[in-house]
Design an enzyme around this catalytic site. Structure first.
Site, PDB file in Angstrom:
ATOM      1  N   LEU A 270      -6.467  32.734   2.809  1.00  0.00           N
ATOM      2  CA  LEU A 270      -5.629  31.637   2.332  1.00  0.00           C
ATOM      3  C   LEU A 270      -4.141  31.952   2.500  1.00  0.00           C
ATOM      4  CD1 LEU A 270      -7.624  30.823  -0.920  1.00  0.00           C
ATOM      5  CD2 LEU A 270      -7.799  29.695   1.291  1.00  0.00           C
TER       6      LEU A 270
ATOM      7  N   LYS B 133      -0.145  46.569   3.632  1.00  0.00           N
ATOM      8  CA  LYS B 133       0.271  45.413   4.439  1.00  0.00           C
ATOM      9  C   LYS B 133       1.756  45.117   4.239  1.00  0.00           C
ATOM     10  CE  LYS B 133      -0.008  41.639   6.955  1.00  0.00           C
ATOM     11  NZ  LYS B 133      -0.844  40.477   6.612  1.00  0.00           N
TER      12      LYS B 133
END
Length: 296
Positions: A64, A171
């Site tokens: 998402l 990340k």
């Protein structure tokens, strides 16, 4: 294996298609009818709700745009967690704050199910080619269980750490560096072009020299230099500027919490935020090259 897959955007759809090519049974849901139709044509089973994608799925993957969408999907009154059980493993591949992943994981544990984070790097090119890098945060047992599935979508699957949220931290570090690399590479290429150098020759020189980097080899920002790159397609994403700005914001939040000085990261966020405000939010992040040229 039966896998639930929720979120068929620019990244999610090719990831789901690679799972189908690997022989998995895929139950998919997305609000985009065109994305759902594309997955269905490749053999996916279309569900009428996200909850239905969870039922009888051993692993449920979500992809998402941001934190609020992820929190709403998992923690709403009839959210995903309420449809899982002791054998369900939820794997969120979205890029969100580590604290968001941790919040969901705590609630999942309280409800007798499991959730880990596994954000990705590699962009839409990597998603299509199944060469993504996955950064997984969570217990080793969960990592071992999901690793073979993730390898159907990526070339590299790393266990970033034993805590849920460790993947998101990795990340954040990676994308902060990527943003700086894209900006620096764009500056260097434009400097060469403005002084009469051939871009193809300059690119090869830098590739064989100390300036070599992922941007030059996998995601060239100069139009026409790499046919598959967004730069050669009017900077159609790809990885949108607004998403890079969001990721850099997450990196800055992380840096603030740990007291880590990140001057280049802060500058990169400012550049991308302004780039978005100038009308480039929905274009690929490699379009930052245009900030240094007259070809806007």
């Amino acid at each position: 294996m039966t896998i639930g897959f929720i979120g068929l955007g620019n990244m999610g759809l090719p990831m789901a298609q690679n799972l189908l090519r690997s022989g998995h049974t895929l139950k998919v849901f997305d609000l985009s009818s065109s994305a759902v139709s594309a997955a269905e044509q490749d053999g996916a089973i279309v569900m009428s709700s996200a909850a239905e994608a969870v039922e009888s799925s051993a692993i449920v993957i979500t992809m998402l745009p941001g934190d609020q969408q992820v929190l709403d999907l998992y923690l709403a009154k009839h959210g995903l967690l309420s449809h899982g059980n002791g054998s369900t493993l939820f794997v969120d591949c979205s890029t969100v704050a580590a604290t968001t992943s941790q919040t969901i994981a705590v609630q999942a544990d309280a409800m007798g199910t499991s959730m880990i984070d596994a954000p990705v790097s590699g962009g839409t090119v990597g998603a299509a080619a199944a060469t993504l890098t996955f950064m997984v945060g969570g217990p080793d047992a969960a990592f071992q269980r999901v690793q073979p599935v993730l390898k159907n979508m990526g070339a590299n699957v790393f266990h970033a750490g034993a805590k849920v949220g460790d993947g998101q931290l990795a990340k954040a570090c990676n994308n902060m560096l990527l943003a700086a690399l894209m900006i620096g590479t764009s500056e260097a290429l434009q400097l060469g072009a403005d002084n009469g150098l051939d871009i193809a020759k300059l690119t090869e020189i830098m590739r064989q020299s100390s300036g070599d980097n992922w941007v030059l080899n996998k995601y060239h920002p100069w139009p026409g230099e790499m046919p598959a790159a967004p730069a050669s397609h009017d900077y159609e994403p790809g990885f949108m500027v607004k998403l890079m700005t969001k990721d850099l914001g997450l990196a800055m939040q992380t840096a603030l919490a740990s007291g880590t000085p990140t001057p280049l990261g802060a500058m990169a966020r400012s550049i991308y935020a302004q780039h978005g405000r100038d009308g480039w939010d929905d274009k690929d992040f490699s379009s930052v090259l245009t900030r240094f040229s007259d070809n806007k």
